[in-house]
Design an enzyme around this catalytic site. Structure first.
Site, PDB file in Angstrom:
ATOM      1  N   GLU A 275       0.834  -1.200   0.000  1.00  0.00           N
ATOM      2  CA  GLU A 275       0.000   0.000   0.000  1.00  0.00           C
ATOM      3  C   GLU A 275       0.869   1.249   0.000  1.00  0.00           C
ATOM      4  O   GLU A 275       1.851   1.344   0.741  1.00  0.00           O
ATOM      5  CB  GLU A 275      -0.911  -0.010   1.231  1.00  0.00           C
ATOM      6  CG  GLU A 275      -1.883   1.137   1.282  1.00  0.00           C
ATOM      7  CD  GLU A 275      -2.862   1.021   2.441  1.00  0.00           C
ATOM      8  OE1 GLU A 275      -3.494   2.046   2.775  1.00  0.00           O
ATOM      9  OE2 GLU A 275      -2.999  -0.090   3.006  1.00  0.00           O
TER      10      GLU A 275
ATOM     11  N   GLN B 161      -7.976   1.478  -1.699  1.00  0.00           N
ATOM     12  CA  GLN B 161      -8.525   1.648  -0.349  1.00  0.00           C
ATOM     13  C   GLN B 161      -9.574   2.751  -0.378  1.00  0.00           C
ATOM     14  O   GLN B 161      -9.290   3.887  -0.766  1.00  0.00           O
ATOM     15  CB  GLN B 161      -7.506   2.013   0.731  1.00  0.00           C
ATOM     16  CG  GLN B 161      -8.242   2.055   2.069  1.00  0.00           C
ATOM     17  CD  GLN B 161      -7.482   2.547   3.272  1.00  0.00           C
ATOM     18  OE1 GLN B 161      -8.094   2.753   4.311  1.00  0.00           O
ATOM     19  NE2 GLN B 161      -6.197   2.710   3.186  1.00  0.00           N
TER      20      GLN B 161
ATOM     21  N   LYS C 290     -11.177   4.874   1.882  1.00  0.00           N
ATOM     22  CA  LYS C 290     -11.017   5.329   3.270  1.00  0.00           C
ATOM     23  C   LYS C 290     -12.263   6.116   3.649  1.00  0.00           C
ATOM     24  O   LYS C 290     -12.381   7.309   3.363  1.00  0.00           O
ATOM     25  CB  LYS C 290      -9.746   6.154   3.426  1.00  0.00           C
ATOM     26  CG  LYS C 290      -9.402   6.479   4.864  1.00  0.00           C
ATOM     27  CD  LYS C 290      -8.050   7.154   4.992  1.00  0.00           C
ATOM     28  CE  LYS C 290      -6.916   6.151   4.858  1.00  0.00           C
ATOM     29  NZ  LYS C 290      -5.596   6.775   5.115  1.00  0.00           N
TER      30      LYS C 290
ATOM     31  N   SER D 294     -10.165   4.210   9.288  1.00  0.00           N
ATOM     32  CA  SER D 294      -9.114   4.709  10.165  1.00  0.00           C
ATOM     33  C   SER D 294      -9.218   4.095  11.550  1.00  0.00           C
ATOM     34  O   SER D 294     -10.314   3.803  12.043  1.00  0.00           O
ATOM     35  CB  SER D 294      -9.223   6.234  10.282  1.00  0.00           C
ATOM     36  OG  SER D 294      -8.275   6.743  11.196  1.00  0.00           O
ATOM     37  N   CYS D 295      -8.057   3.940  12.175  1.00  0.00           N
ATOM     38  CA  CYS D 295      -8.013   3.491  13.559  1.00  0.00           C
ATOM     39  C   CYS D 295      -8.653   4.513  14.492  1.00  0.00           C
ATOM     40  O   CYS D 295      -9.024   4.198  15.620  1.00  0.00           O
ATOM     41  CB  CYS D 295      -6.571   3.240  13.981  1.00  0.00           C
ATOM     42  SG  CYS D 295      -5.483   4.667  13.737  1.00  0.00           S
TER      43      CYS D 295
END
Length: 421
Positions: A270, A326, A328, A357-358
């Protein structure tokens, strides 16, 4: 079904907001914090606790449904919206969005979403706001007929109800050794992300990164179940370009060499390079993909940075400028656009990685699970947080419950109609 009132609830994200520009410039990590001054506007320090703002929709029948607004970990980097500001979000919500919400019919998700979250004076609303409000609208649309969110999405996007789980991708954060062992013991489908976001982690000419990839593969063999064979996925935050160079052939050659060190494993890389613009990313990633395909490599390129909105994703998918995109979700905006993004990738034969996202919340992660199931994403991020266990539990259990619910309804329908499901 109408909305009676709007409720707000301050909350926290499951990780932190990090100033990516300061980290790339060499900020030193001291324990869990980074020393030095932030670089990206809005940051008061390089690492800041993630915040969220919950939106509750009080419906006519007394029910309250929720969505969460928040930004991504690396806010303000590579085209992402600025750092999340809950006070600003509240002001925009009350002045612009709340009147639309109180005037909306929430029984049809896509219609309500388009009406409530349309442009204001020709400009889009903040993406964090779009993300949270659209979650709440989807929850409301599911509440009206008492169905799951995935059933609403499948009906409105005209997709088939799912009957199998979406592969999960877990990320290690900086606690790599412990978290990788957790992933292997839990037989995660795709791992470990690895957070290769500094020269120290990447190494001269990628030496540390190659060693790390080999270590992960060896650890899978050492402690994994006999038939466990996950995909290896590493986010290198543009460090191949920074250390090896930006020529697409050189980048592809390096990726091939890494792939050759872990034969038998599918390998996702990535963000190998940051070319500085959407056009640069689009053109050069297409060349890297072509070089890898010509070589028959076991490695695939995943685009993330510079590919944020639905329109960006459409460009990359149509140009086949990545093997996987990805999506996001907080950067895309509404969850409806995230669903459209998965479908446009699939239409063009490009892998759809429904990410995020974390720094998200448990609620946004559960909603994302329904998007992934309804659209048949190729993989999705086990989020939120960086602890492995929490994200796997939240997303994995939501998948399991949803699929079990759909199986039950199929069996009941078959019983009632006498037709085999």
């Amino acid at each position: 079904m109408q909305i009676r009132d709007v409720i707000l609830a301050p909350g926290v994200g499951a990780f932190f907001y990090d100033d990516q520009a300061a980290i790339r410039a060499g900020a030193v990590q001291d324990g869990f914090v980074y020393t030095g001054a932030p670089v990206t506007p809005g940051f008061e320090s390089i690492r800041m606790p993630a915040a969220s703002l919950g939106l509750g929709l009080a419906l006519q029948d007394g029910a309250v449904v929720w969505g969460d607004m928040m930004s991504v970990q690396y806010s303000g980097a590579w085209g992402s919206d600025p750092l999340f500001d809950s006070k600003q979000m509240e002001a925009v919500l009350r002045e612009t969005v709340a009147p639309r919400l109180l005037d909306a019919d929430v029984s049809k998700f896509l219609d309500a979403n388009a009406y409530v979250l349309g442009p204001t004076e020709g400009r889009r609303l903040p993406l964090a706001l779009e993300y949270g409000v659209s979650q709440a609208l989807l929850a409301a649309a599911a509440h009206v007929p008492r169905t799951t969110m995935v059933e609403v999405l499948c009906r409105e996007f005209e997709t088939r109800l799912p009957d199998k789980r979406i592969p999960l991708f877990s990320q290690s954060g900086d606690s790599r050794d412990i978290n990788i062992d957790k992933m292997i013991l839990k037989s995660v489908d795709i791992l470990p992300h690895g957070l290769v976001n500094s020269r120290e982690k990447f190494g001269v000419q990628g030496s540390h990164f190659v060693e790390f990839v080999e270590h992960v593969a060896a650890r899978i063999v050492d402690i994994g179940q006999p038939r466990y064979h996950p995909t290896l996925h590493f986010d290198v935050y543009g460090w191949i370009g920074l250390e090896i160079g930006q020529d697409p052939q050189d980048v592809a050659d390096f990726i091939c060499r890494v792939g050759d060190r872990v034969p038998g494993f599918a390998l996702n890389i990535e963000c190998p390079v940051d070319y500085g613009s959407l056009t640069g990313q689009l053109d050069n990633y297409a060349k890297i993909v072509s070089h890898l395909d010509d070589r028959g490599s076991n490695a695939r390129v995943v685009v993330d940075e510079r590919c944020n909105t639905f329109d960006d994703i459409k460009l990359f998918a149509e140009a086949k400028a990545a093997h996987l995109v990805q999506i996001k979700m907080p950067d895309v905006g509404t969850v409806a656009d995230s669903a459209r993004a998965v479908l446009i990738c699939k239409q063009n034969g490009v892998g759809a990685y429904l990410g995020g996202s974390c720094a998200e919340t448990d609620l946004s992660a559960r909603v994302a699970t329904h998007i992934a199931l309804a659209t048949g994403a190729d993989m999705m991020l086990a989020k939120p947080g960086m602890g492995v266990d929490e994200g796997l539990s939240i997303v994995g259990n939501e998948q399991s419950r949803t699929l079990a619910t759909l199986d039950y309804r199929r069996s009941q329908m078959a019983k009632n109609t006498g037709v085999t499901a």
